[in-house]
Design an enzyme around this catalytic site. Structure first.
Site, mmCIF file in Angstrom:
data_model
loop_
_atom_site.group_PDB
_atom_site.id
_atom_site.type_symbol
_atom_site.label_atom_id
_atom_site.label_comp_id
_atom_site.label_asym_id
_atom_site.label_seq_id
_atom_site.Cartn_x
_atom_site.Cartn_y
_atom_site.Cartn_z
ATOM 1 N N GLU A 1 2.904 0.001 -23.297
ATOM 2 C CA GLU A 1 3.016 -1.316 -22.655
ATOM 3 C C GLU A 1 2.189 -1.460 -21.374
ATOM 4 O OE1 GLU A 1 7.198 -1.029 -23.087
ATOM 5 O OE2 GLU A 1 7.300 -2.833 -24.299
ATOM 6 N N HIS B 1 0.855 -1.194 0.000
ATOM 7 C CA HIS B 1 0.000 0.000 0.000
ATOM 8 C C HIS B 1 0.888 1.239 0.000
ATOM 9 C CE1 HIS B 1 -2.989 2.956 0.993
ATOM 10 N NE2 HIS B 1 -2.584 3.122 2.242
HETATM 11 P P1 13P Z 1 -0.086 2.647 9.347
HETATM 12 O O1 13P Z 1 0.971 3.578 9.847
HETATM 13 O O2 13P Z 1 -0.984 2.130 10.448
HETATM 14 O O3 13P Z 1 0.489 1.544 8.499
HETATM 15 O O4 13P Z 1 -1.064 3.493 8.408
HETATM 16 C C1 13P Z 1 -0.585 4.159 7.276
HETATM 17 C C2 13P Z 1 -1.596 4.238 6.186
HETATM 18 O O5 13P Z 1 -1.229 4.539 5.061
HETATM 19 C C3 13P Z 1 -3.022 3.965 6.475
HETATM 20 O O6 13P Z 1 -3.765 3.837 5.318
HETATM 21 ZN ZN ZN Z 2 -2.802 4.778 3.548
#
Ligand code: 13P
Ligand code: ZN
Length: 274
Positions: A171, A141
């Protein structure tokens, strides 16, 4: 070998460092998790804490991950600091036999808990483990600026968002042939957004969180990091094109079909306007 020298650990730390260098991890923004192989667990076990931590609730159920071990970033910890002190900013967790609790086996030596997005990470892992026969091991993420900017401008539906970013480099459809799933704005950090995101992971390797960031999944660190990189680059080009007044020409629809045929990669046809 010392746990910090293990290949999986080095790969994990590298993603944290490179993601920060890219500007995707302001403050504690973003998080990373890796489902360890049996060999990784064996290699790491001698470094596990001798006094076991308490079991704590995951905040959702992941029975398909019972007994698995994950390397994850800590909540509130900064990606920038991971290479400097991995043992204080990331941790290895074990999932219990019911798939409802975790406990820390290594890391977060100055205290803390795994990322607040643990429910989303683990629900995504559970789906991908099943769908890919165990091949996918990484969930990532990040908060890349251009993708986030586009969620204020492009229609928030998978077809239009994917089509726009496929057009931004020839691509691209080969890198994310399944397209991009979109989660409308939701409160982060809980079960609800985890359920919405993991539902999309049945169809996509990528879920965009509107006005927040991106979740990518993949088999290894290189694939997953590079998927994020490609999507953010596409978004950057899109922002530039829009800033210059918009497209005067683009790739023809049939071009995507020809590309898919010649490279032997099946792209999601419902994204095209044929
Ligand atoms: P954390 O520090 O708990 O990983 O949260 C960061 C974040 O991007 C939440 O979406
Ligand atoms: Zn986040």
């Amino acid at each position: 070998m010392a746990i910090l020298d293990e290949t999986f650990m080095q790969g994990f730390i590298d993603v944290c460092a490179e993601g920060y260098r890219k500007g995707w991890h302001e403050r504690n923004g973003g998080n990373l998790s890796y489902r360890m192989s049996e060999a990784d667990v064996e290699a790491a076990k001698p470094s596990f804490a001798t006094s076991k931590h308490e079991w704590a609730p995951i905040g959702t159920e992941v029975p398909g991950l019972a007994g698995e071990y994950f390397l994850v970033t800590g909540s509130g910890k900064h990606m920038r600091n991971v290479p400097k002190a991995p043992q204080d900013n990331i941790c290895i967790i074990e999932i219990d036999n019911a798939g409802v609790n975790y406990r820390i086996c290594w890391g977060l030596e100055k205290g803390g808990r795994p990322t607040s997005e643990l429910p989303t990470h683990l629900m995504n892992h559970e789906i991908k483990k099943k769908l890919t026969d165990g091949k996918y091991r990484v969930i990532y993420h990040a908060h890349p600026g251009n993708v986030i900017a586009l969620t204020f401008v492009l229609p928030l539906d998978s077809k239009n968002f994917t089509h726009e970013l496929w057009e931004m480099a020839t691509e691209n459809p080969l890198v994310f042939p399944k397209g991009l799933g979109i989660v409308p704005w939701m409160v982060p950090g809980g079960r609800e957004i985890a359920v919405a995101t993991s539902k999309l992971m049945n169809d996509f390797d990528v879920a965009i969180w509107a006005h927040h960031g991106v979740f990518c999944s993949g088999s290894d660190f290189d694939e997953t990091f590079s998927l994020m990189d490609t999507i953010e680059k596409a978004a950057e080009i899109c922002v530039k094109v829009k800033s210059m007044g918009g497209k005067n020409q683009t790739i023809p629809e049939k071009g995507f079909v020809d590309l898919s045929r010649d490279f032997g990669i099946k792209i999601k046809e419902e994204i095209l306007n044929l």
